[in-house]
Design an enzyme around this catalytic site. Structure first.
Site, short mmCIF file in Angstrom:
data_model
loop_
_atom_site.label_atom_id
_atom_site.label_comp_id
_atom_site.label_asym_id
_atom_site.label_seq_id
_atom_site.Cartn_x
_atom_site.Cartn_y
_atom_site.Cartn_z
N THR A 1 -18.15 19.73 0.09
CA THR A 1 -19.19 18.71 -0.08
C THR A 1 -19.04 17.99 -1.40
O THR A 1 -19.23 16.78 -1.50
CB THR A 1 -20.58 19.35 0.02
OG1 THR A 1 -20.73 19.97 1.30
CG2 THR A 1 -21.68 18.32 -0.16
N CYS A 2 -18.66 18.74 -2.44
CA CYS A 2 -18.51 18.16 -3.78
C CYS A 2 -17.41 17.11 -3.79
O CYS A 2 -17.53 16.05 -4.41
CB CYS A 2 -18.20 19.25 -4.80
SG CYS A 2 -19.40 20.60 -4.82
N SER A 3 -16.31 17.39 -3.09
CA SER A 3 -15.15 16.49 -3.10
C SER A 3 -15.27 15.33 -2.11
O SER A 3 -14.73 14.25 -2.35
CB SER A 3 -13.87 17.27 -2.79
OG SER A 3 -13.59 18.20 -3.81
N THR B 1 -14.44 21.89 -3.94
CA THR B 1 -15.14 22.42 -2.77
C THR B 1 -15.52 21.26 -1.84
O THR B 1 -15.60 20.10 -2.27
CB THR B 1 -16.39 23.22 -3.18
OG1 THR B 1 -17.20 22.41 -4.04
CG2 THR B 1 -15.99 24.48 -3.94
#
Length: 248
Positions: A48-50, A46
């Site tokens: 923001t996570c990546s 996803t």
């Protein structure tokens, strides 16, 4: 959201995959007798996570190790196949990826939330924590607002908690192209100096136009340190010599 500071983490067995074999990993194996940072997020791959959450923890892992951290765990309510592929995609070798596929650990932490509006089902709220020998010492829980807030669970906030005066690694980017001998020399110089860097390969990660727009140059390598343009391989060697002299 539930703050678990001063309490033990839930006792859970995680179903992970290593190569072609299933491997059970228990919370005791992850936390017992160790000082561990955990950052939990809504989902692998996803945005923001990546782009932010995972890469910065991976980048700061050596600094965390210098401050007594034994392991950094990325936890998400995803299955082990997804988490393993995400680790490969991100080249995040400094991080232990733990799949909480059924949400058992996340539920025990009081962090399981319903993201049915996004088609995700049950997922983890975004948070980070410092776990000392299985007991939660500190938690940074994102505020309960709409969307996917990312304000306090980041790696820099955790490092600031451990040591506000901690020296962070320099942000180094190297523009290269395949078959470039000077690029190889520049990378070797950085590695010899013990400096990690991001490599942007022309033709794969960027174009010559990108290089010209950023550096004003058409030759490789082009090296940048903390936003400062250093230049080519010769310039880098001079910079490293100056930096080492200043440190001495």
């Amino acid at each position: 959201m539930k703050n678990m500071e001063g309490q033990k983490v839930p006792n859970v067995t995680f179903k992970t995959r290593s190569g072609d074999s299933w491997c059970d990993v228990t919370t005791d194996e992850l936390f017992k007798g160790q000082k561990v940072i955990v950052f939990a997020l809504p989902g692998a791959f996803t945005p923001t996570c990546s782009s932010s959450h995972l890469p910065r923890y991976n980048e700061l892992a050596p600094t965390f190790q210098q401050h007594g951290i034994d392991r950094i765990v990325c936890l998400s309510v995803n299955d082990t196949f997804v988490m393993n592929e995400w680790k490969k995609d991100q080249k995040a070798d400094n991080i232990t990826f733990i799949p909480d596929g059924c949400g058992t650990f996340t539920d025990g932490m009081g962090m399981l939330v319903d993201k049915a509006d996004l088609g995700f089902g049950k997922r983890s709220w975004r948070y980070s924590m410092l776990v000392n020998d299985g007991v939660v010492e500190k938690m940074f829980i994102e505020p309960e607002v709409e969307g996917d807030p990312f304000q306090v669970s980041d790696a820099d906030t955790m490092l600031n908690y451990l040591n506000p005066a901690a020296e962070k690694p320099k942000a180094i980017t190297v523009f290269t192209k395949p078959g470039c001998g000077h690029c190889t020399r520049a990378k070797a110089a950085l590695e010899k100096a013990g400096l990690s860097y991001e490599e942007i390969v022309l033709g794969t990660d960027a174009t010559m136009r990108s290089l010209r727009a950023v550096s004003g140059e058409l030759t490789t390598p082009q090296i940048f340190v903390d936003g400062q343009k250093i230049g080519g391989a010769d310039d880098l060697e001079k910079y490293l010599g100056t930096a080492q002299s200043a440190a001495a």
